[in-house]
Enzyme design. Sequence first.
Site, PDB file in Angstrom:
ATOM      1  N   GLY A   1       0.816  -1.209   0.000  1.00 50.32           N
ATOM      2  CA  GLY A   1       0.000   0.000   0.000  1.00 50.32           C
ATOM      3  C   GLY A   1       0.846   1.255   0.000  1.00 50.32           C
ATOM      4  O   GLY A   1       1.760   1.401  -0.793  1.00 50.32           O
TER       5      GLY A   1
ATOM      6  N   TRP B   1       0.782   5.773   0.552  1.00 47.78           N
ATOM      7  CA  TRP B   1       0.021   6.946   0.101  1.00 47.78           C
ATOM      8  C   TRP B   1      -0.210   6.931  -1.410  1.00 47.78           C
ATOM      9  O   TRP B   1      -1.317   7.180  -1.893  1.00 47.78           O
ATOM     10  CB  TRP B   1       0.765   8.219   0.516  1.00 47.78           C
ATOM     11  CG  TRP B   1       0.107   9.473   0.087  1.00 47.78           C
ATOM     12  CD1 TRP B   1       0.411  10.230  -1.014  1.00 47.78           C
ATOM     13  CD2 TRP B   1      -1.001  10.128   0.728  1.00 47.78           C
ATOM     14  NE1 TRP B   1      -0.435  11.312  -1.078  1.00 47.78           N
ATOM     15  CE2 TRP B   1      -1.300  11.274  -0.027  1.00 47.78           C
ATOM     16  CE3 TRP B   1      -1.753   9.854   1.880  1.00 47.78           C
ATOM     17  CZ2 TRP B   1      -2.325  12.154   0.319  1.00 47.78           C
ATOM     18  CZ3 TRP B   1      -2.773  10.730   2.226  1.00 47.78           C
ATOM     19  CH2 TRP B   1      -3.053  11.866   1.447  1.00 47.78           C
TER      20      TRP B   1
ATOM     21  N   GLU C   1      -4.392   3.620   2.754  1.00 53.51           N
ATOM     22  CA  GLU C   1      -4.581   5.023   3.162  1.00 53.51           C
ATOM     23  C   GLU C   1      -5.670   5.670   2.312  1.00 53.51           C
ATOM     24  O   GLU C   1      -5.398   6.109   1.218  1.00 53.51           O
ATOM     25  CB  GLU C   1      -3.271   5.783   3.036  1.00 53.51           C
ATOM     26  CG  GLU C   1      -2.188   5.172   3.932  1.00 53.51           C
ATOM     27  CD  GLU C   1      -0.886   5.963   3.944  1.00 53.51           C
ATOM     28  OE1 GLU C   1      -0.887   7.144   3.602  1.00 53.51           O
ATOM     29  OE2 GLU C   1       0.133   5.372   4.308  1.00 53.51           O
ATOM     30  N   TYR C   2      -6.920   5.730   2.836  1.00 55.60           N
ATOM     31  CA  TYR C   2      -7.452   5.145   4.065  1.00 55.60           C
ATOM     32  C   TYR C   2      -8.842   4.596   3.742  1.00 55.60           C
ATOM     33  O   TYR C   2      -9.505   5.124   2.841  1.00 55.60           O
ATOM     34  CB  TYR C   2      -7.591   6.203   5.172  1.00 55.60           C
ATOM     35  CG  TYR C   2      -6.337   6.994   5.444  1.00 55.60           C
ATOM     36  CD1 TYR C   2      -5.326   6.478   6.274  1.00 55.60           C
ATOM     37  CD2 TYR C   2      -6.156   8.246   4.860  1.00 55.60           C
ATOM     38  CE1 TYR C   2      -4.181   7.223   6.522  1.00 55.60           C
ATOM     39  CE2 TYR C   2      -4.999   8.975   5.116  1.00 55.60           C
ATOM     40  CZ  TYR C   2      -4.019   8.457   5.940  1.00 55.60           C
ATOM     41  OH  TYR C   2      -2.882   9.178   6.173  1.00 55.60           O
TER      42      TYR C   2
ATOM     43  N   TYR D   1       2.268  11.303  12.604  1.00 57.05           N
ATOM     44  CA  TYR D   1       3.081  12.357  11.976  1.00 57.05           C
ATOM     45  C   TYR D   1       2.282  12.851  10.775  1.00 57.05           C
ATOM     46  O   TYR D   1       1.142  12.414  10.571  1.00 57.05           O
ATOM     47  CB  TYR D   1       4.470  11.834  11.578  1.00 57.05           C
ATOM     48  CG  TYR D   1       4.490  10.437  10.984  1.00 57.05           C
ATOM     49  CD1 TYR D   1       3.935  10.175   9.743  1.00 57.05           C
ATOM     50  CD2 TYR D   1       5.053   9.373  11.692  1.00 57.05           C
ATOM     51  CE1 TYR D   1       3.948   8.900   9.202  1.00 57.05           C
ATOM     52  CE2 TYR D   1       5.070   8.085  11.166  1.00 57.05           C
ATOM     53  CZ  TYR D   1       4.515   7.863   9.909  1.00 57.05           C
ATOM     54  OH  TYR D   1       4.519   6.598   9.390  1.00 57.05           O
TER      55      TYR D   1
ATOM     56  N   TRP E   1       9.134   5.735  10.433  1.00 55.92           N
ATOM     57  CA  TRP E   1       9.154   6.044   9.001  1.00 55.92           C
ATOM     58  C   TRP E   1      10.213   7.109   8.798  1.00 55.92           C
ATOM     59  O   TRP E   1       9.993   8.236   9.191  1.00 55.92           O
ATOM     60  CB  TRP E   1       7.791   6.568   8.502  1.00 55.92           C
ATOM     61  CG  TRP E   1       7.855   6.846   7.038  1.00 55.92           C
ATOM     62  CD1 TRP E   1       8.274   7.996   6.435  1.00 55.92           C
ATOM     63  CD2 TRP E   1       7.545   5.921   5.979  1.00 55.92           C
ATOM     64  NE1 TRP E   1       8.242   7.849   5.070  1.00 55.92           N
ATOM     65  CE2 TRP E   1       7.805   6.590   4.767  1.00 55.92           C
ATOM     66  CE3 TRP E   1       7.107   4.594   5.935  1.00 55.92           C
ATOM     67  CZ2 TRP E   1       7.619   5.972   3.515  1.00 55.92           C
ATOM     68  CZ3 TRP E   1       6.916   3.996   4.692  1.00 55.92           C
ATOM     69  CH2 TRP E   1       7.169   4.691   3.501  1.00 55.92           C
TER      70      TRP E   1
END
Length: 381
Positions: A99, A101, A142-143, A208, A355
Amino acid sequence: MKVVTILALLSAFIAVSSAGNVVCYFTSWTIYREGDGTFAAKDVDPTLCTHILYAFVGLAWDATVKILDDWEITGLDELNHLISLKEQNPNLKIILSMGGWNEGSYQYSQVAADPSLRATMIDSVISFLKENGFDGFDLDWEYPGQRGGADDDPQNYITWLGELKAALNAEGYILSAAVSGGVGSMDISYPDGKAISDNLDMINVMTYDYHGDWEKWVGHNAPLYASHLDEGDNAVLNVAAGIQHWIDNGADPKKINIGLGTYGRTFTLANASNTELYAPVYGTGEQGPYTQEAGMLGYNEICALYSDWEETWDDEQKVPHKVNGDQWVGYDDVKSIQLKIEFANEMGLGGAMVWSLDTDDFLGKCGEKYPLMKAINQNLK
Ligand SMILES: *[C@@H]1O[C@H](CO)[C@@H](O)[C@H](O)[C@H]1NC(C)=O
């Protein structure tokens, strides 16, 4: 017999007394960075992580695992290099992450809604784990219900996780997921935090990206706590509020890993003399030579290349930022990471997720190698 018992007791003791999870994302594309920015599997220190998550594979139209960078795997052999890190740390788990973004949400929504596509996906994932020697799987959708998703995604997501976990655990694999740390986003995507928690072995909360160049004013990437300047919904855009919301929604704290970023988010100020939170901005900050992405900088760039920028500690948010002329960057350093780990310890969390490995100071240009990863390992209980 006695030796066996003592060994069993000893290993049980070690298991209990050892610190929590340190879940590290390894990003496949960083091998193409230039100069001292280049980061490959050989640059990983396998003693600083309990789990390394390979980011990312994708989800194909037919619900099978999709290789996103064939050259990195077949030409550069990086998957094998990554898996062979286990020779240096036999307790290390290497996890396949799907997956991210850039994958968007639409295809995940399609598969989540269809029992036969879900079954195909699960079979394909397990085959991929077996063929390549992985120890588990991480779903980074996401998401659910956002960015091209559908209204019934949150319920389908839980069904999908349940089927995945049963199939994976039966084969000895673990299941984790990356989930949002934003309170508003959680209310859309994960209204039933307990059901999600029950159907995962680890919950990696992305605490974050709370503020960045998509906003028209200055804000920090990952404040631990709110600032007195935060109003309305902005008062919950921080690490502590995000983790608390997951727990309030029923997630088991021991399954939660607090998300930590080894990078900062940047802005170009509209007025170089106004550097406060909520100061107006023109837009993204300038890109750095390693990460080459406007709007963000790696910690390795911030500490080594921008050491002369003026640093300020925000004692409410418990995070630093640096300013140089009209450039503003909010990031994490050893001190802010330490405070976030102390928070995780106090909340009884399972550990930390990072990350990502490639933007810590892995070459030791500013001192010891991997200062942020070491701050995590030294403080986590
Ligand atoms: C720039 O910011 C400073 C400090 O807040 C302020 O005194 C000054 O008036 C601002 N300049 C302009 C042109 O807005």
